[in-house]
Design an enzyme around this catalytic site. Structure first.
Site, short mmCIF file in Angstrom:
data_model
loop_
_atom_site.label_atom_id
_atom_site.label_comp_id
_atom_site.label_asym_id
_atom_site.label_seq_id
_atom_site.Cartn_x
_atom_site.Cartn_y
_atom_site.Cartn_z
N TYR A 98 13.92 9.77 27.70
CA TYR A 98 14.35 10.66 27.68
C TYR A 98 16.01 10.47 26.95
O TYR A 98 16.20 10.87 26.09
CB TYR A 98 15.08 11.62 28.63
CG TYR A 98 13.61 12.37 29.02
CD1 TYR A 98 13.47 13.73 28.59
CD2 TYR A 98 12.77 11.87 30.10
CE1 TYR A 98 13.06 15.05 28.31
CE2 TYR A 98 11.71 13.35 30.21
CZ TYR A 98 11.73 14.58 29.36
OH TYR A 98 10.63 15.27 29.78
N GLU A 140 8.46 16.18 36.31
CA GLU A 140 7.42 15.50 36.30
C GLU A 140 7.44 14.76 37.00
O GLU A 140 6.02 13.90 37.52
CB GLU A 140 8.32 15.04 34.93
CG GLU A 140 7.19 15.46 33.01
CD GLU A 140 8.45 14.81 32.27
OE1 GLU A 140 9.23 14.03 32.51
OE2 GLU A 140 8.67 16.37 31.35
#
Length: 385
Positions: A98, A140
């Protein structure tokens, strides 16, 4: 929660960013792969990059998330985030990636909006990004922790490869090592990784189409524009080893005793067939309606399995074919031709135009959006709410 400082800035700049997000995401991927070409090997789909699907999916996700934050302060679009998180987990996305995405995405934003961007605008959109990223990272992590094992990719041996209709193939697999297998839930999917002739590894998700549990059976259409399906059809035979992920996907049969409507088109029948199989095996006494649309009878990939399972539980089966055929309606599926049971839950899978049409008709027929569940393999901006 979006800060009070950022909210008016996002609201004011959302139309501009929304109008340019397509070019921003295209530039982002060029920057990302220039810096990290390894991400195209076994993670990002080369076919989706060429078609523009991946760019549209990212653009739609960002725009939908920002719009939700502006219109619904203090909440997050849980359905959108859940769908993305399951897709990410099936690909093995990690928290550190990310940061990589942020670096190159905001370089693309700064370049595209160079004439208008200010430090306050950049700060506000950075907040939006990390609100979305942090929410996905948490989801996640929970998805990874829910698996029976801690591996991302596992070797599975192909035990059978069988034609399914005119242009599809069903693959059955068994574990090729002693890694504990997570029990799959009907309606879920797996990612399948294959090495192409040029040496590059590519990944695609496939819904589990038959028995689930710790077995793995999936059905794939050949002419779907993707490289993975072509490689599976042309080059994979019984005895070969495939790398597959743990099962993911939140579009699974919900608990209850109300009526169930399974509506699909084309190869979209794979998740609904899995749900139907589970209902048949459990001997359910729920009212079940199976609706399927196809080009021709020969194209129906899971015809035998679905008709047999529907008969087992006395489910109502309705079929629409583009070519005339006895016992089927001619043309395209329409819920306006169906007497839907009261209090039904609808499960949808198929091409996006089909799902949009059927979802709209279901809502017009009185089925609440909360009881409409759909599996999307691609951009789904129109379903973001």
């Amino acid at each position: 929660m979006l800060s009070e400082k950022s909210r008016p800035i996002i609201e004011a700049t959302l139309p501009l960013v929304g109008a340019r997000i397509g070019s921003i995401t295209a530039d982002f991927y060029q920057r990302l792969f220039a810096a990290h070409p390894e991400l195209l090997d076994g993670l990002f789909s080369r076919s989706n990059q060429r078609s523009g699907d991946q760019q549209r999916a990212l653009a739609g996700s960002i725009a939908a998330f920002a719009t939700h934050l502006v219109n619904n302060p203090g909440t997050l679009p849980e359905k959108v985030l859940s769908r993305i998180a399951h897709k990410h987990a099936s690909l093995g996305i990690t928290e550190d990636q990310y940061g990589v995405v942020h670096e190159h995405l905001f370089a693309a934003i700064a370049a595209d909006l160079a004439d208008v961007i200010t430090p306050d605008i950049a700060e506000a959109w950075t907040e939006v990004y990390w609100l979305m990223a942090d929410a996905l990272i948490k989801l996640e992590k929970d998805l990874y922790a829910s698996q029976t094992n801690t591996k991302m990719w596992m070797p599975w041996r192909v035990t059978a490869k069988e034609a399914a209709g005119a242009d599809a193939m069903t693959f059955t697999l068994e574990a090729a090592d002693d890694t504990p297998a997570t029990e799959a839930i009907p309606g879920q999917y797996i990612s399948v990784k294959v090495r192409l002739s040029d040496g590059l590894r590519q990944v695609r998700q496939y819904s589990l189409s038959g028995d689930t549990g710790t077995n793995r059976t999936f059905t794939t259409k050949l002419n779907d524009g993707g490289e993975v399906s072509t490689a599976l059809h042309a080059g994979v035979e019984p005895g070969d080893i495939l790398e597959i992920s743990n099962p993911y996907g939140e579009i699974t049969l919900k608990d209850g005793d109300g009526p169930v409507v399974l509506a699909s088109a084309g190869i979209g029948c794979t998740p609904t067939a899995s749900i139907l199989r589970s209902l048949a095996e459990s001997g359910t006494d729920r009212q079940v309606m199976v609706l399927h649309a196809e080009k021709t009878m020969d194209n129906w990939a899971l015809r035998g399995q679905m008709t047999a399972d529907a008969a087992t539980i006395d489910a109502e089966l309705q079929l629409w074919l583009e070519s005339p055929h006895a016992g089927a309606s001619e043309g395209f599926m329409s819920l306006r031709e169906v007497d839907l049971p009261a209090e039904a839950s609808l499960y949808l899978c198929g091409p996006l135009p089909f799902m949009k049409k059927i979802r709209d008709e279901a809502i017009d027929a009185g089925i609440p959006a909360t009881r409409i569940h759909y599996e999307v393999f691609g951009p789904d901006v129109w379903l973001a709410n």
